[in-house]
Design a protein around this motif. Sequence first.
Motif, PDB file in Angstrom:
ATOM      1  N   GLN A 174      -6.115  -8.595  16.948  1.00  0.00           N
ATOM      2  CA  GLN A 174      -7.344  -8.014  16.085  1.00  0.00           C
ATOM      3  C   GLN A 174      -8.045  -8.999  15.604  1.00  0.00           C
ATOM      4  O   GLN A 174      -9.425  -8.928  15.868  1.00  0.00           O
ATOM      5  N   ILE A 175      -7.647  -9.969  15.227  1.00  0.00           N
ATOM      6  CA  ILE A 175      -8.478 -11.364  14.620  1.00  0.00           C
ATOM      7  C   ILE A 175      -9.354 -11.948  16.004  1.00  0.00           C
ATOM      8  O   ILE A 175     -10.594 -12.093  15.830  1.00  0.00           O
ATOM      9  N   VAL A 176      -8.677 -12.016  16.952  1.00  0.00           N
ATOM     10  CA  VAL A 176      -9.379 -12.545  18.176  1.00  0.00           C
ATOM     11  C   VAL A 176     -10.454 -11.861  18.699  1.00  0.00           C
ATOM     12  O   VAL A 176     -11.476 -11.867  19.101  1.00  0.00           O
ATOM     13  N   TRP A 177     -10.100 -10.301  18.775  1.00  0.00           N
ATOM     14  CA  TRP A 177     -11.014  -9.327  19.165  1.00  0.00           C
ATOM     15  C   TRP A 177     -12.147  -9.276  18.076  1.00  0.00           C
ATOM     16  O   TRP A 177     -13.254  -9.263  18.733  1.00  0.00           O
ATOM     17  N   ILE A 193      -8.901  -4.562   8.119  1.00  0.00           N
ATOM     18  CA  ILE A 193      -7.610  -5.107   8.178  1.00  0.00           C
ATOM     19  C   ILE A 193      -7.157  -5.442   6.592  1.00  0.00           C
ATOM     20  O   ILE A 193      -5.786  -5.343   6.439  1.00  0.00           O
ATOM     21  N   ALA A 194      -8.135  -5.417   5.669  1.00  0.00           N
ATOM     22  CA  ALA A 194      -7.776  -5.653   4.431  1.00  0.00           C
ATOM     23  C   ALA A 194      -7.457  -4.394   3.607  1.00  0.00           C
ATOM     24  O   ALA A 194      -6.530  -4.647   2.717  1.00  0.00           O
ATOM     25  N   GLY A 195      -7.477  -3.128   4.094  1.00  0.00           N
ATOM     26  CA  GLY A 195      -6.784  -2.086   3.892  1.00  0.00           C
ATOM     27  C   GLY A 195      -7.633  -1.443   2.834  1.00  0.00           C
ATOM     28  O   GLY A 195      -7.326  -0.689   1.907  1.00  0.00           O
ATOM     29  N   LYS A 196      -9.094  -1.291   3.286  1.00  0.00           N
ATOM     30  CA  LYS A 196      -9.933  -0.350   2.515  1.00  0.00           C
ATOM     31  C   LYS A 196     -10.053   0.996   2.879  1.00  0.00           C
ATOM     32  O   LYS A 196     -10.009   1.211   4.061  1.00  0.00           O
ATOM     33  N   ILE A 197      -9.944   1.957   2.089  1.00  0.00           N
ATOM     34  CA  ILE A 197     -10.016   3.321   2.572  1.00  0.00           C
ATOM     35  C   ILE A 197     -11.385   3.682   3.064  1.00  0.00           C
ATOM     36  O   ILE A 197     -12.319   3.966   2.113  1.00  0.00           O
ATOM     37  N   TRP A 198     -11.701   3.291   4.153  1.00  0.00           N
ATOM     38  CA  TRP A 198     -13.118   3.368   4.591  1.00  0.00           C
ATOM     39  C   TRP A 198     -13.372   4.861   5.051  1.00  0.00           C
ATOM     40  O   TRP A 198     -14.679   5.201   5.022  1.00  0.00           O
ATOM     41  N   GLY A 199     -12.556   5.576   5.364  1.00  0.00           N
ATOM     42  CA  GLY A 199     -12.947   7.248   5.812  1.00  0.00           C
ATOM     43  C   GLY A 199     -12.970   7.802   4.487  1.00  0.00           C
ATOM     44  O   GLY A 199     -12.175   8.865   4.115  1.00  0.00           O
ATOM     45  N   GLY A 267      -5.627  -0.781   7.504  1.00  0.00           N
ATOM     46  CA  GLY A 267      -4.420  -1.467   7.524  1.00  0.00           C
ATOM     47  C   GLY A 267      -3.585  -1.521   6.067  1.00  0.00           C
ATOM     48  O   GLY A 267      -3.480  -2.665   5.535  1.00  0.00           O
ATOM     49  N   ILE A 268      -3.045  -0.517   5.598  1.00  0.00           N
ATOM     50  CA  ILE A 268      -2.497  -0.574   4.162  1.00  0.00           C
ATOM     51  C   ILE A 268      -0.983  -0.544   4.375  1.00  0.00           C
ATOM     52  O   ILE A 268      -0.544   0.362   5.284  1.00  0.00           O
ATOM     53  N   GLY A 269      -0.455  -1.362   3.842  1.00  0.00           N
ATOM     54  CA  GLY A 269       1.107  -1.718   3.841  1.00  0.00           C
ATOM     55  C   GLY A 269       1.664  -1.381   2.624  1.00  0.00           C
ATOM     56  O   GLY A 269       1.121  -1.265   1.655  1.00  0.00           O
ATOM     57  N   PHE A 270       2.964  -1.394   2.765  1.00  0.00           N
ATOM     58  CA  PHE A 270       3.863  -1.369   1.535  1.00  0.00           C
ATOM     59  C   PHE A 270       3.857   0.037   0.927  1.00  0.00           C
ATOM     60  O   PHE A 270       5.043   0.316  -0.133  1.00  0.00           O
ATOM     61  N   VAL A 271       3.084   0.923   0.939  1.00  0.00           N
ATOM     62  CA  VAL A 271       3.092   2.172   0.421  1.00  0.00           C
ATOM     63  C   VAL A 271       4.559   2.888   0.927  1.00  0.00           C
ATOM     64  O   VAL A 271       5.201   3.481   0.038  1.00  0.00           O
ATOM     65  N   GLY A 321      -5.741  -1.901   0.004  1.00  0.00           N
ATOM     66  CA  GLY A 321      -4.527  -2.382   0.511  1.00  0.00           C
ATOM     67  C   GLY A 321      -4.182  -3.802  -0.105  1.00  0.00           C
ATOM     68  O   GLY A 321      -3.010  -4.526  -0.173  1.00  0.00           O
ATOM     69  N   VAL A 322      -5.167  -4.623  -0.507  1.00  0.00           N
ATOM     70  CA  VAL A 322      -4.917  -5.571  -1.138  1.00  0.00           C
ATOM     71  C   VAL A 322      -4.167  -5.539  -2.567  1.00  0.00           C
ATOM     72  O   VAL A 322      -3.345  -6.162  -2.962  1.00  0.00           O
ATOM     73  N   VAL A 323      -4.709  -4.358  -3.533  1.00  0.00           N
ATOM     74  CA  VAL A 323      -4.113  -4.117  -4.752  1.00  0.00           C
ATOM     75  C   VAL A 323      -2.686  -3.841  -4.517  1.00  0.00           C
ATOM     76  O   VAL A 323      -1.596  -4.224  -5.197  1.00  0.00           O
ATOM     77  N   VAL A 324      -2.378  -3.028  -3.459  1.00  0.00           N
ATOM     78  CA  VAL A 324      -0.934  -2.583  -2.843  1.00  0.00           C
ATOM     79  C   VAL A 324       0.010  -3.765  -2.800  1.00  0.00           C
ATOM     80  O   VAL A 324       0.998  -3.866  -2.927  1.00  0.00           O
ATOM     81  N   ALA A 325      -0.706  -4.562  -1.946  1.00  0.00           N
ATOM     82  CA  ALA A 325       0.193  -5.837  -1.532  1.00  0.00           C
ATOM     83  C   ALA A 325       0.399  -6.599  -2.603  1.00  0.00           C
ATOM     84  O   ALA A 325       1.425  -7.428  -2.697  1.00  0.00           O
TER      85      ALA A 325
END
Length: 341
Positions: A174-177, A193-199, A267-271, A321-325
């Motif tokens: 993803q970063i290379v792309w 990638i940072a996990g912002k709710i963009w939709g 890209g939200i993780g940990f939830v 995503g940053v806050v959750v991380a």
Amino acid sequence: MRRRPVRAGGGAGGMAVVAVLALLVAVVAVLGMNTGYMKLSAPDVLRTLAGKGSPQQHLILFDFRLPRITVALLVGAGFAVSGCVLQSLARNALAEPATLGITAGAGLAVILFISYFPAVTAAPVYVLPALALGGAAAAAALIYLLAYRKGEGAAPTRLILSGIALTAGINAVQIVWALKLNPQNYAFVATWIAGKIWGGGWPFVWALLPWAGVLLPLIFLKARVLNALNLGDAAASGIGVAVGRERLLLMGAAVALAGACVAVSGGIGFVGLIAPHLARRLVGPRHQILLPASALTGSLLLLAADTIGRWIMQPAEIPAGVVVAVIGAPYFLYLLARAKA
């Protein structure tokens, strides 16, 4: 060290916890309606909901904040229920869409698509969940193949390690792309990638709602099957459960649900890791109560993270995503330290 007993969590006690969680979700949703660069007081929100607000207040609430809050609620519930199912099927406390590479696979499909097609048009918005499902399914299949050993199957520890390795590889792609994209698309990919709710618009709600409306009830109806599978394959088969078919169905539903959520949330993780664990501590292991408690806990966690991210550095935003991380990373390390090799 003496272990604390696991709560039974059924009956009136479990339902009371679910009711409290629902009330907390409602409270945080109201706070979310009040939070933002343009202030809306509680009376303003009530007047606008009743159709008596100014045109500006109506625009802020109905066109910006309510759809974003709805997306956060659906995505939080989807990730949490998906994580709950994956933890039960893998019998591993570390299993969730992010650690198994499902989030990364779905995200790569979404990013590649949006690089060529603008996401603001109607057609791509409704296509995104299906594309994310394809990416998530491909990642899940690859992880299973990497973890599989003849005569042993796919051990839970190998599944987690393969998922973490694949996620790192996909993130590198993803970063290379992203480096090859124009500045506008690069900014989007970095934010995603940072996990912002963009939709955050109603089209994204309508795109996600059919998936959540079908898959969440389907998984809830399989609560007894999940209880049986927790007893072990032999015991579940002995009481009449078609283990292979039910496992495949539940795995497919969990992957599809996570993929659809990734399509509108980033890209939200940990939830999917934290919410089932917190719910299990509150209501116990019975999935009839655990699944709805996990859904509400996930909605509460993600909505609170998004609200904090919009409030703490106004007028700028911190991605949810940053806050959750910040919460999830230490908790993941804690679980990893307790997990048996």
